[in-house]
Design an enzyme around this catalytic site. Structure first.
Site, PDB file in Angstrom:
ATOM      1  N   ASP A  68       0.002  18.884  19.290  1.00 60.96           N
ATOM      2  CA  ASP A  68       0.528  20.078  19.952  1.00 60.96           C
ATOM      3  C   ASP A  68       1.196  21.054  18.988  1.00 60.96           C
ATOM      4  O   ASP A  68       2.006  21.889  19.400  1.00 60.96           O
ATOM      5  CB  ASP A  68       1.517  19.688  21.056  1.00 60.96           C
ATOM      6  CG  ASP A  68       0.870  18.822  22.131  1.00 60.96           C
ATOM      7  OD1 ASP A  68      -0.379  18.845  22.231  1.00 60.96           O
ATOM      8  OD2 ASP A  68       1.592  18.121  22.853  1.00 60.96           O
TER       9      ASP A  68
ATOM     10  N   LYS B 103      -4.116  10.957   5.273  1.00 60.58           N
ATOM     11  CA  LYS B 103      -3.863  10.263   6.531  1.00 60.58           C
ATOM     12  C   LYS B 103      -2.874  11.119   7.322  1.00 60.58           C
ATOM     13  O   LYS B 103      -1.662  11.030   7.124  1.00 60.58           O
ATOM     14  CB  LYS B 103      -3.283   8.862   6.275  1.00 60.58           C
ATOM     15  CG  LYS B 103      -4.132   8.012   5.293  1.00 60.58           C
ATOM     16  CD  LYS B 103      -3.356   7.756   4.058  1.00 60.58           C
ATOM     17  CE  LYS B 103      -3.960   6.889   2.995  1.00 60.58           C
ATOM     18  NZ  LYS B 103      -5.265   6.420   2.991  1.00 60.58           N
TER      19      LYS B 103
ATOM     20  N   HIS C   6      -9.030  11.390   1.872  1.00 56.22           N
ATOM     21  CA  HIS C   6      -8.094  10.272   1.819  1.00 56.22           C
ATOM     22  C   HIS C   6      -6.785  10.591   2.538  1.00 56.22           C
ATOM     23  O   HIS C   6      -5.922   9.725   2.678  1.00 56.22           O
ATOM     24  CB  HIS C   6      -7.830   9.921   0.347  1.00 56.22           C
ATOM     25  CG  HIS C   6      -7.179   8.604   0.121  1.00 56.22           C
ATOM     26  ND1 HIS C   6      -5.916   8.483  -0.429  1.00 56.22           N
ATOM     27  CD2 HIS C   6      -7.607   7.341   0.364  1.00 56.22           C
ATOM     28  CE1 HIS C   6      -5.597   7.207  -0.517  1.00 56.22           C
ATOM     29  NE2 HIS C   6      -6.596   6.488  -0.046  1.00 56.22           N
TER      30      HIS C   6
ATOM     31  N   HIS D  32       0.815  -1.220   0.000  1.00 55.69           N
ATOM     32  CA  HIS D  32       0.000   0.000   0.000  1.00 55.69           C
ATOM     33  C   HIS D  32       0.847   1.268   0.000  1.00 55.69           C
ATOM     34  O   HIS D  32       0.321   2.372   0.133  1.00 55.69           O
ATOM     35  CB  HIS D  32      -0.916  -0.028   1.243  1.00 55.69           C
ATOM     36  CG  HIS D  32      -2.034   0.942   1.220  1.00 55.69           C
ATOM     37  ND1 HIS D  32      -2.161   1.960   2.145  1.00 55.69           N
ATOM     38  CD2 HIS D  32      -3.099   1.070   0.386  1.00 55.69           C
ATOM     39  CE1 HIS D  32      -3.247   2.662   1.905  1.00 55.69           C
ATOM     40  NE2 HIS D  32      -3.848   2.146   0.845  1.00 55.69           N
TER      41      HIS D  32
ATOM     42  N   LYS E 144       3.179   4.544  -0.873  1.00 54.10           N
ATOM     43  CA  LYS E 144       3.235   5.611  -1.881  1.00 54.10           C
ATOM     44  C   LYS E 144       4.569   6.324  -1.669  1.00 54.10           C
ATOM     45  O   LYS E 144       4.758   7.037  -0.686  1.00 54.10           O
ATOM     46  CB  LYS E 144       2.079   6.598  -1.719  1.00 54.10           C
ATOM     47  CG  LYS E 144       0.672   5.966  -1.842  1.00 54.10           C
ATOM     48  CD  LYS E 144       0.058   5.785  -0.504  1.00 54.10           C
ATOM     49  CE  LYS E 144      -1.418   5.450  -0.572  1.00 54.10           C
ATOM     50  NZ  LYS E 144      -1.768   4.164  -1.145  1.00 54.10           N
TER      51      LYS E 144
ATOM     52  N   ASP F 227      17.200  10.477  -7.547  1.00 52.16           N
ATOM     53  CA  ASP F 227      18.636  10.788  -7.433  1.00 52.16           C
ATOM     54  C   ASP F 227      19.164  10.745  -5.997  1.00 52.16           C
ATOM     55  O   ASP F 227      20.158  11.435  -5.698  1.00 52.16           O
ATOM     56  CB  ASP F 227      18.936  12.174  -8.037  1.00 52.16           C
ATOM     57  CG  ASP F 227      18.814  12.182  -9.551  1.00 52.16           C
ATOM     58  OD1 ASP F 227      18.730  11.095 -10.147  1.00 52.16           O
ATOM     59  OD2 ASP F 227      18.797  13.282 -10.133  1.00 52.16           O
TER      60      ASP F 227
END
Length: 490
Positions: free
Chosen positions: A415, A410, A408, A228, A230, A235
C-alpha cells in the site's frame, strides 16, 4: 550357518534404523505436515539414501553447547532501552508480530535511506550496488569507536578488497573492528590472504558455524545451517542492512548468472541499537568476548536524537528463534495489504501458508505483483519456483521474470506505506534454517523509494502469462512438480 546369519543381522539392523529414522521424521517438533510427509516419503521409498539424507539434512539443531551459549547471552546482553513508537492500522499488527519474534519495539526518529539511484536500474543494474559500498566505506573511514560487520558472502574481489582495506585502516587507527562471516558462504575469504591481512591489522575475526558440517554433528543437525545475515553497525550510530553481500555485482564465483542486483539501506537513529544487539547476539556466543553486554545502550559520539521521522523495527530469525517467525511475518504482511502488494525475491520456494496468502491477495482486490529472476543460479530453486506459477497466475498474481541478471533484492512493499527489506528469501532455507535479519519499516517516504526501485525492476521484466505455462510440455511440468513436491526437504 554363520554365513546366513550376517545378512540377516544386516537386514534387521537396516530395517530397525529405517523405522527409527522414519519415526524421528514424524515426531520432531516444529515441523510442518508437508515436511513430515516429504521426509517419510523419501525415507520409505529410497531407504538407504533416505536415511543418509535425513541424517545430513533432516535436523535443525545447532548443537547443545552452542544453544546453551546463546541462551546465556540472551539473559546477559542488554536490550536497548527505547520508547515504543505509536503506530496504527496495518502497521500496528505487524509491529506486534515482529515484537513477538525478536522482542524489539518499533521505534521512531530514524533516518533510513535506500542507497543508489532508482532511475539507474533499467539501464545500469550494477550502479546501485557499487554506490552503496562506496557509502559504506566512507562511513567506516569516519568511525571512532567500533565497526561491526556480518556477511554471508565476502569475496576477495574489488569490493571485498576495498572494504577490507577500509576496515584494516580503521583498526590501525584504534577503532575496535569485528568481522563475522559465514564459514561456508565465505570459505575462500577466511582461508585467504585478505583474512590474514585483516588479522595483522588488529581486526577481530570469526568464521561462524564452522563446525556444523563436522561428522560428529551429523545425526543431530543439518550440515548446511548457515548465518545468512548482512549487517554492518558503526559506532552505535549508523547501520546497514539489506540483500547485499560483500561482493562485486559481477559475482565472479557465479559469473554466468551475473550481475547480482541488490538493495542496501543506510540507517541512523534508535533502530541502529537494535541491529547492534543482533550483531552481538551472534558474536558473543561464538567468541565468549567479555565486556560487550552493555554496548547496545552505550553512549555515542553523536547523539541519537531524531535524525529522521521513520518508524522502523529490526527482526531476526533462525533455527534458535521462534519457529516460523519469518514465514509468519511475510504472511501477515500479505494479509495486511489492502490495495497493492509488490514483492521481489530471488528464491521463491514458499511454504503452504505463504503461497496461500499470496494467492488470496488478488482475490481480496489487492493488486499483487511478484518479480523473480528469469535465470536462477540454483537449478532446484528454479524448478520448485516454477511449480507455483500456475497456481499464482490462476489466482490473479501478476508474475514477472527479471532478465538482466539475478534479481537478488528481497523486498516487499504494501500500500505504499509499509516495507520489509533484508536478507530473507521466500524459500525454505530462509524460512526455517538460516539466521536472517530484516527491517520492518512504516514510513511512506522510505517505502516510496523502495517501491520506486521495485517499479524500476518491473519496467524491464517480462510478464509470465497463463498460456505460456499451460503450453509447457509434460516432461517440463513433471520435473517442476517433482522438485516442488520435495521442496520441504531441500
Amino acid at each position: 550357518m554363520h554365513s546366513n546369519l550376517l545378512p540377516q543381522l544386516w537386514t534387521g539392523s537396516v530395517f530397525i534404523l529405517h523405522l527409527l529414522v522414519a519415526a524421528r521424521a514424524l515426531t520432531r517438533a516444529n515441523r510442518s505436515p508437508a515436511s513430515r510427509a516429504a521426509w517419510v516419503a523419501v525415507i520409505m521409498l529410497v531407504p538407504l539414501v533416505g536415511i543418509a539424507a535425513y541424517l545430513l539434512l533432516g535436523e535443525t539443531s545447532i548443537g547443545r553447547s552452542r544453544a546453551r551459549r546463546l541462551r546465556r547471552v540472551q539473559t546477559t546482553l542488554q536490550r536497548p532501552v527505547q520508547t515504543p513508537a505509536q503506530v496504527s492500522g496495518a502497521a500496528a499488527s505487524l509491529v506486534a508480530l515482529a515484537h513477538s519474534i525478536t522482542g524489539f519495539d518499533a521505534v521512531a526518529g530514524n533516518r533510513v535511506v535506500l542507497l543508489g539511484d532508482a532511475t539507474a536500474v533499467p539501464a545500469q543494474p550494477m550502479v546501485n550496488s557499487k554506490a552503496a559500498i562506496h557509502h559504506l566505506i566512507d562511513d567506516i573511514a569516519q568511525a571512532h569507536q567500533q565497526v561491526h560487520i556480518a556477511f554471508y558472502i565476502w569475496l576477495a574481489d574489488d569490493t571485498g578488497q576495498r572494504l577490507a582495506q577500509a576496515v584494516a585502516a580503521a583498526a590501525r587507527r584504534g577503532v575496535r573492528c569485528r568481522v563475522m562471516v559465514d564459514a561456508l558462504g565465505s570459505r575462500a575469504f577466511h582461508d585467504g590472504a585478505l583474512w590474514r591481512e585483516l588479522a595483522q591489522a588488529g581486526v577481530q575475526l570469526l568464521a561462524t558455524l564452522d563446525d556444523v558440517s563436522r561428522l560428529r554433528h551429523m545425526a543431530l543437525s543439518r550440515v548446511d545451517l548457515r548465518d545468512h545475515r548482512k549487517l554492518v553497525v558503526i559506532d552505535n550510530r549508523i547501520a546497514y542492512c539489506g540483500s547485499q553481500n560483500c561482493a562485486d555485482p559481477e559475482f565472479r564465483i557465479k559469473a554466468r548468472y551475473a550481475p547480482w542486483i541488490d538493495v542496501l539501506l543506510r540507517c541512523e537513529g534508535p533502530v541502529v541499537r537494535q541491529m547492534q544487539t543482533l550483531f552481538l547476539s551472534g558474536w558473543i556466543p561464538e567468541t565468549n568476548e567479555a565486556g560487550l553486554d552493555d554496548l547496545p545502550n552505550a553512549p555515542v559520539a553523536a547523539a541519537d536524537a531524531a535524525p529522521g521521522n521513520c518508524v522502523a523495527q529490526a527482526v531476526e530469525t533462525g533455527p534458535t528463534a521462534r519457529h516460523n517467525g519469518m514465514s509468519d511475518l511475510f504472511v501477515a504482511s500479505m494479509y495486511a495489504a489492502r490495495h497493492e502488494l509488490l514483492i521481489t525475491t530471488p528464491y521463491f520456494v514458499p511454504d503452504e501458508a505463504l503461497l496461500r496468502a499470496l494467492c488470496a491477495a488478488p482475490r481480496r482486490g489487492v493488486a499483487t505483483t511478484l518479480i523473480v529472476p528469469a535465470r536462477n543460479d540454483s537449478w532446484l530453486v528454479a524448478q520448485a519456483c516454477r511449480s507455483c506459477y500456475a497456481d499464482l497466475l490462476s489466482n490473479g498474481v501478476a508474475l514477472y521474470e527479471y532478465p538482466l541478471g539475478v534479481l537478488h533484492a528481497k523486498t516487499l512493499t504494501l500500500d505504499g506505506e509499509i516495507s520489509l527489506v533484508g536478507s530473507a528469501n521466500m524459500d525454505r532455507r530462509s524460512l526455517e534454517l538460516n539466521y536472517e535479519n530484516n527491517l520492518l519499516i512504516s514510513d511512506c517516504e522510505v517505502t516510496g523509494s523502495i517501491r520506486a526501485r521495485q517499479l524500476g525492476y518491473l519496467s524491464v521484466s517480462k510478464p509470465v502469462d497463463v498460456a505460456t505455462v499451460r503450453a509447457w510440455p509434460f516432461h517440463t511440468r513433471l520435473v517442476h512438480n517433482v522438485v516442488g513436491m520435495m521442496a520441504p526437504v531441500l
